[in-house]
Design a protein around this motif. Structure first.
Motif, PDB file in Angstrom:
ATOM      1  N   HIS A 185       1.180  -1.340  -0.027  1.00 46.69           N
ATOM      2  CA  HIS A 185      -0.645  -0.276  -0.056  1.00 46.69           C
ATOM      3  C   HIS A 185       1.210   1.351  -0.330  1.00 46.69           C
ATOM      4  O   HIS A 185       0.813   2.398  -0.672  1.00 46.69           O
ATOM      5  CB  HIS A 185      -0.427  -0.382   1.479  1.00 46.69           C
ATOM      6  CG  HIS A 185      -2.164  -0.820   1.280  1.00 46.69           C
ATOM      7  ND1 HIS A 185      -3.235  -0.791   0.265  1.00 46.69           N
ATOM      8  CD2 HIS A 185      -2.024  -2.254   2.282  1.00 46.69           C
ATOM      9  CE1 HIS A 185      -3.614  -2.250   0.094  1.00 46.69           C
ATOM     10  NE2 HIS A 185      -3.422  -2.654   1.369  1.00 46.69           N
ATOM     11  N   ASN A 186       2.121   1.533   0.586  1.00 46.07           N
ATOM     12  CA  ASN A 186       3.044   2.707   0.358  1.00 46.07           C
ATOM     13  C   ASN A 186       3.277   2.621  -0.737  1.00 46.07           C
ATOM     14  O   ASN A 186       3.283   3.927  -1.028  1.00 46.07           O
ATOM     15  CB  ASN A 186       4.238   2.072   1.453  1.00 46.07           C
ATOM     16  CG  ASN A 186       3.999   1.724   2.572  1.00 46.07           C
ATOM     17  OD1 ASN A 186       4.186   0.506   3.366  1.00 46.07           O
ATOM     18  ND2 ASN A 186       3.781   3.063   3.555  1.00 46.07           N
ATOM     19  N   ILE A 187       3.542   1.956  -2.248  1.00 44.78           N
ATOM     20  CA  ILE A 187       4.389   1.801  -3.166  1.00 44.78           C
ATOM     21  C   ILE A 187       2.959   2.568  -3.963  1.00 44.78           C
ATOM     22  O   ILE A 187       3.261   3.357  -4.390  1.00 44.78           O
ATOM     23  CB  ILE A 187       4.998   0.346  -3.702  1.00 44.78           C
ATOM     24  CG1 ILE A 187       5.872   0.461  -2.841  1.00 44.78           C
ATOM     25  CG2 ILE A 187       4.884   0.572  -5.414  1.00 44.78           C
ATOM     26  CD1 ILE A 187       6.524  -0.600  -3.430  1.00 44.78           C
ATOM     27  N   GLY A 188       1.620   1.711  -3.574  1.00 42.55           N
ATOM     28  CA  GLY A 188       0.584   2.195  -4.036  1.00 42.55           C
ATOM     29  C   GLY A 188       0.207   4.180  -3.696  1.00 42.55           C
ATOM     30  O   GLY A 188      -0.721   4.408  -4.688  1.00 42.55           O
ATOM     31  N   SER A 189      -0.303   4.630  -2.644  1.00 38.43           N
ATOM     32  CA  SER A 189       0.020   5.626  -2.207  1.00 38.43           C
ATOM     33  C   SER A 189       0.601   6.543  -3.200  1.00 38.43           C
ATOM     34  O   SER A 189       0.128   7.483  -3.515  1.00 38.43           O
ATOM     35  CB  SER A 189       0.178   5.563  -1.217  1.00 38.43           C
ATOM     36  OG  SER A 189       0.192   6.782  -0.711  1.00 38.43           O
ATOM     37  N   VAL A 190       2.003   6.459  -3.088  1.00 33.99           N
ATOM     38  CA  VAL A 190       3.341   6.981  -3.792  1.00 33.99           C
ATOM     39  C   VAL A 190       2.694   7.306  -5.175  1.00 33.99           C
ATOM     40  O   VAL A 190       3.434   7.952  -6.110  1.00 33.99           O
ATOM     41  CB  VAL A 190       4.571   6.307  -3.699  1.00 33.99           C
ATOM     42  CG1 VAL A 190       5.747   7.190  -5.075  1.00 33.99           C
ATOM     43  CG2 VAL A 190       5.111   6.090  -1.224  1.00 33.99           C
ATOM     44  N   VAL A 191       2.844   5.920  -5.501  1.00 39.66           N
ATOM     45  CA  VAL A 191       2.788   5.879  -7.201  1.00 39.66           C
ATOM     46  C   VAL A 191       0.822   6.855  -7.420  1.00 39.66           C
ATOM     47  O   VAL A 191       0.511   7.523  -8.048  1.00 39.66           O
ATOM     48  CB  VAL A 191       1.500   4.922  -8.101  1.00 39.66           C
ATOM     49  CG1 VAL A 191       1.434   4.750  -9.388  1.00 39.66           C
ATOM     50  CG2 VAL A 191       3.066   3.903  -8.072  1.00 39.66           C
ATOM     51  N   GLN A 192      -0.361   7.165  -7.020  1.00 41.91           N
ATOM     52  CA  GLN A 192      -1.316   7.612  -6.804  1.00 41.91           C
ATOM     53  C   GLN A 192      -1.426   9.199  -6.517  1.00 41.91           C
ATOM     54  O   GLN A 192      -1.611  10.282  -7.063  1.00 41.91           O
ATOM     55  CB  GLN A 192      -2.445   7.320  -5.672  1.00 41.91           C
ATOM     56  CG  GLN A 192      -3.041   5.809  -6.080  1.00 41.91           C
ATOM     57  CD  GLN A 192      -3.434   5.715  -7.352  1.00 41.91           C
ATOM     58  OE1 GLN A 192      -4.608   6.388  -7.596  1.00 41.91           O
ATOM     59  NE2 GLN A 192      -3.451   4.627  -7.910  1.00 41.91           N
ATOM     60  N   HIS A 193      -0.162   9.700  -5.554  1.00 41.27           N
ATOM     61  CA  HIS A 193      -0.206  10.662  -5.860  1.00 41.27           C
ATOM     62  C   HIS A 193       1.050  11.659  -6.247  1.00 41.27           C
ATOM     63  O   HIS A 193       1.629  12.864  -5.862  1.00 41.27           O
ATOM     64  CB  HIS A 193       0.422  10.780  -3.680  1.00 41.27           C
ATOM     65  CG  HIS A 193      -0.983  10.652  -2.781  1.00 41.27           C
ATOM     66  ND1 HIS A 193      -1.334   9.842  -3.090  1.00 41.27           N
ATOM     67  CD2 HIS A 193      -1.772  11.261  -3.294  1.00 41.27           C
ATOM     68  CE1 HIS A 193      -2.209   8.860  -2.340  1.00 41.27           C
ATOM     69  NE2 HIS A 193      -3.282  10.436  -2.161  1.00 41.27           N
TER      70      HIS A 193
END
Length: 133
Positions: A85-93
């Motif tokens: 989820h950490n990576i997903g959050s970085v990608v989304q933002h």
């Protein structure tokens, strides 16, 4: 009075010499400690691995390859990684390219990945799995 003045000058001169020696010794110790830490840390530890890449995807264009071990993905690194989820959050933002550091065949590689919409699924076009250490 003159003897007292001379004694004070000598005392201050010795104190300055001692301070200079102490500072030099402290600097030397700090440098040795820093060197010891960098040697003991060894290569950076990966926290995730790429297990698939879609041709023509942003990940493919950036140069990611299957079996690349991820050491840093934008602001995510070994110290703060908790889940994918950490990576997903970085990608989304993210607004623009992300710096991605990987270990490939024992060598460190720096890549620039630009998450974007493309013909395939997601913004990256790769699958990342956490490493179990």
């Amino acid at each position: 009075m003159k003897q007292v003045e001379e004694a004070l000058h000598q005392l201050h001169a010795r104190d300055k010499e001692k301070q200079a020696r102490d500072m030099a010794e402290a600097h030397k110790e700090a440098m040795n400690r820093k060197l010891d830490q960098s040697e003991s840390q060894g290569p950076p530890q990966a926290f995730a691995k790429v297990n698939s890449i879609s041709p023509g995807s942003p990940a493919s264009i950036a140069g990611l390859q299957v079996d690349d071990e991820i050491v840093e993905f934008g602001s995510v690194n070994t110290q703060n990684f908790q889940s994918l989820h950490n990576i997903g959050s970085v990608v989304q933002h993210s607004e623009g390219p992300l710096n991605v550091t990987v270990i490939r065949s024992g060598e460190k590689h720096q890549l620039r990945l630009v998450p974007t919409r493309w013909a395939g699924k997601g913004l990256l076009g790769c699958n990342i799995i956490p490493l179990q250490r």
